[in-house]
Design a protein around this motif. Structure first.
Motif, mmCIF file in Angstrom:
data_model
loop_
_atom_site.group_PDB
_atom_site.id
_atom_site.type_symbol
_atom_site.label_atom_id
_atom_site.label_comp_id
_atom_site.label_asym_id
_atom_site.label_seq_id
_atom_site.Cartn_x
_atom_site.Cartn_y
_atom_site.Cartn_z
ATOM 1 N N UNK A 160 12.532 -2.190 8.032
ATOM 2 C CA UNK A 160 13.185 -2.281 6.724
ATOM 3 C C UNK A 160 12.210 -2.380 5.559
ATOM 4 N N UNK A 161 10.967 -2.785 5.819
ATOM 5 C CA UNK A 161 10.001 -2.882 4.724
ATOM 6 C C UNK A 161 9.112 -1.651 4.602
ATOM 7 N N UNK A 162 9.275 -0.695 5.519
ATOM 8 C CA UNK A 162 8.533 0.569 5.486
ATOM 9 C C UNK A 162 9.470 1.617 4.893
ATOM 10 N N UNK A 191 0.866 -1.180 0.000
ATOM 11 C CA UNK A 191 0.000 0.000 0.000
ATOM 12 C C UNK A 191 0.901 1.228 0.000
ATOM 13 N N UNK A 192 0.599 2.169 -0.880
ATOM 14 C CA UNK A 192 1.367 3.397 -0.962
ATOM 15 C C UNK A 192 0.536 4.594 -0.542
ATOM 16 N N UNK A 193 1.148 5.481 0.212
ATOM 17 C CA UNK A 193 0.532 6.738 0.643
ATOM 18 C C UNK A 193 1.371 7.866 0.056
ATOM 19 N N UNK A 194 0.755 8.710 -0.752
ATOM 20 C CA UNK A 194 1.474 9.806 -1.389
ATOM 21 C C UNK A 194 0.873 11.136 -0.965
ATOM 22 N N UNK A 209 1.409 -5.428 6.506
ATOM 23 C CA UNK A 209 1.538 -4.451 7.589
ATOM 24 C C UNK A 209 0.385 -3.461 7.567
ATOM 25 N N UNK A 210 0.069 -2.953 6.372
ATOM 26 C CA UNK A 210 -0.996 -1.947 6.253
ATOM 27 C C UNK A 210 -2.364 -2.556 6.517
ATOM 28 N N UNK A 211 -2.538 -3.819 6.129
ATOM 29 C CA UNK A 211 -3.831 -4.472 6.291
ATOM 30 C C UNK A 211 -4.853 -4.035 5.260
ATOM 31 N N UNK A 212 -4.453 -3.221 4.287
ATOM 32 C CA UNK A 212 -5.374 -2.670 3.290
ATOM 33 C C UNK A 212 -5.258 -1.159 3.253
ATOM 34 N N UNK A 213 -6.008 -0.546 2.354
ATOM 35 C CA UNK A 213 -5.924 0.898 2.181
ATOM 36 C C UNK A 213 -6.265 1.697 3.409
ATOM 37 N N UNK A 214 -7.152 1.167 4.263
ATOM 38 C CA UNK A 214 -7.537 1.905 5.474
ATOM 39 C C UNK A 214 -6.357 2.117 6.402
#
Length: 210
Positions: free
Chosen positions: A94-96, A26-29, A122-127
């Motif tokens: 390391x994966x973040x 999941x990417x947050x921009x 880790x994110x569990x989805x977009x939420x």
């Protein structure tokens, strides 16, 4: 006084599925334009003396391959540093991965993009974007205030002020809308996550008129 509505509107938000080293992520921009030259923005983001004036004190081996630690927050490894346009680091694991990209718009204006990606496990989805999005919004706001000459004597205290918490509360709702638009989470997941994170981002905020 923080012009909360103006500060929120100055930030563009995007949530997406993306590829990461381990597979799906999941990417947050977040993206914002600043009325400052690229060199000034780069120094604000990378010079420890400047960082502590608007963000947090940062220590460590501040070089590619070195590690850093922010006071009271995440640390990581510096993966790439290509002044004045690109900084890529791990953030809390390391994966973040957080990548900062600077693009000059003119001699006196710069667009900064902050791209934070994590594995979907880790994110569990977009939420899951609600765990980090409001925090990055707050950082971009603080950077804008600093570049505009508004320097806080205590950035950590400023980030916990009633005004900042109200900003974070509205920011969380803005991120909920971005997640909904992305199609990366269900309405139920977004509602549940928004309620869950509100106590973290705005524990003392009393909802005001939008």
């Amino acid at each position: 006084m923080i012009a909360i509505a103006h500060q929120l509107q100055a930030i563009q938000r995007e949530v997406r599925h993306c590829a990461v080293a381990s597979g799906e992520g999941i990417g947050v921009l977040v993206r914002r334009e600043y009325a400052a030259p690229i060199g000034e923005c780069w120094l604000a983001l990378t010079d420890p003396e400047r960082l502590k004036r608007w963000f947090l004190p940062v220590g460590g081996e501040l070089r590619v391959g070195g590690t850093f630690q922010t006071e009271g927050n995440a640390g990581g490894e510096i993966l790439r540093c290509e002044a004045p346009r690109l900084l890529r680091v791990t953030w809390g694991g390391e994966t973040s991965v957080v990548e900062l990209r600077l693009v000059p718009v003119s001699d006196t204006a710069t667009v900064i993009e902050l791209d934070h990606t994590v594995p979907i496990e880790i994110a569990g989805g977009g939420a899951g974007a609600l765990f980090v999005g409001p925090g990055w919004d707050g950082a971009l706001m603080a950077l804008g205030l600093y570049l505009g000459g508004e320097i806080s004597a205590d950035p950590a205290a400023a980030a916990a002020s009633p005004e900042a918490q109200e900003f974070s509360r509205r920011s969380a709702h803005a991120w909920a809308a971005a997640i909904e638009a992305s199609g990366t989470a269900t309405a139920g997941e977004i509602t549940a996550m928004t309620a869950m994170v509100m106590g973290h981002w705005a524990p003392d905020s009393t909802p005001a008129s939008e």
